[in-house]
Design an enzyme around this catalytic site. Sequence first.
Site, PDB file in Angstrom:
ATOM      1  N   LYS A   1       0.825  -1.206   0.000  1.00  0.00           N
ATOM      2  CA  LYS A   1       0.000   0.000   0.000  1.00  0.00           C
ATOM      3  C   LYS A   1       0.861   1.259   0.000  1.00  0.00           C
ATOM      4  O   LYS A   1       0.656   2.176  -0.782  1.00  0.00           O
ATOM      5  CB  LYS A   1      -0.947  -0.017   1.213  1.00  0.00           C
ATOM      6  CG  LYS A   1      -1.856   1.176   1.301  1.00  0.00           C
ATOM      7  CD  LYS A   1      -1.335   2.167   2.302  1.00  0.00           C
ATOM      8  CE  LYS A   1      -2.168   3.435   2.301  1.00  0.00           C
ATOM      9  NZ  LYS A   1      -1.692   4.386   3.315  1.00  0.00           N
TER      10      LYS A   1
ATOM     11  N   ASP B   1      -6.155   0.967   0.656  1.00  0.00           N
ATOM     12  CA  ASP B   1      -6.210   1.026   2.116  1.00  0.00           C
ATOM     13  C   ASP B   1      -7.596   0.582   2.551  1.00  0.00           C
ATOM     14  O   ASP B   1      -8.396   0.112   1.744  1.00  0.00           O
ATOM     15  CB  ASP B   1      -5.906   2.437   2.603  1.00  0.00           C
ATOM     16  CG  ASP B   1      -6.887   3.430   2.034  1.00  0.00           C
ATOM     17  OD1 ASP B   1      -8.049   3.075   1.796  1.00  0.00           O
ATOM     18  OD2 ASP B   1      -6.507   4.595   1.817  1.00  0.00           O
TER      19      ASP B   1
END
Length: 215
Positions: free
Chosen positions: A121, A139
Amino acid sequence: MTKKERFAFVISYFEQHAPNAETELMYDNPYQLLVAVILSAQCTDKRVNMTTPAIFERYPDVEALSTATFDELFPLIRSISYPNNKTKHLIGMAQMVIDDFHGDIPSTVPELIKLPGVGRKTANVITSVVHHQPNMAVDTHVFRVSARIGLTTNAKTPLQTELQLLKYIPKEKVHVAHHWLILHGRYICVARNPKCGECGLRPACKYYQQITKAQ
DNA sequence: ATCCCGAGGG
DNA sequence: CCCTCTGGAT
């Protein structure tokens, strides 16, 4: 409504009604962005922004951070989630950037992921925001919002969400789409009691169709 | 009690 | 796949 039509509606809607952020991660350069994103795990941007000014003043660049000791840095991070891990990660990250990358923050996902505290991420955020690569950082917001609307189907991991989104979002719009989904998730499509009454995506949203059908 | 721009390790 | 890390806001 086909998936293609659903994506088209969502993209078109956001292009006309781009969500605006109340608070966002503060940074002036790739080093500061990387530090801020590492700190942002399971923590709000607002709280990260309360800690980073002191960190950037004391450690103005990655070389300065690489010389930090745990006891020096820890108090500056104490008030956010996982301060132990994040203190170790930041120092380890800075040392690896100095030792293995000549002091330059890496610009590719495989390289970034090697850094302590940097997962997929975070690597996608850096390459997307700094280098404008068509990478989708997934996320908790992107994961939840995509699933609710029906942009993803049966996605059980962030990677599955990432791949499904990339399949339908034009490369040049991936970066901005990431931001749309984040902000929509933060202010409208919140985890608890989503504000469907304020949401313009209702005509294309699977979740809204379900809850209205159930009445 | 649940969630926040997750990562690392088993 | 699971678990742990772990502070503050709602």
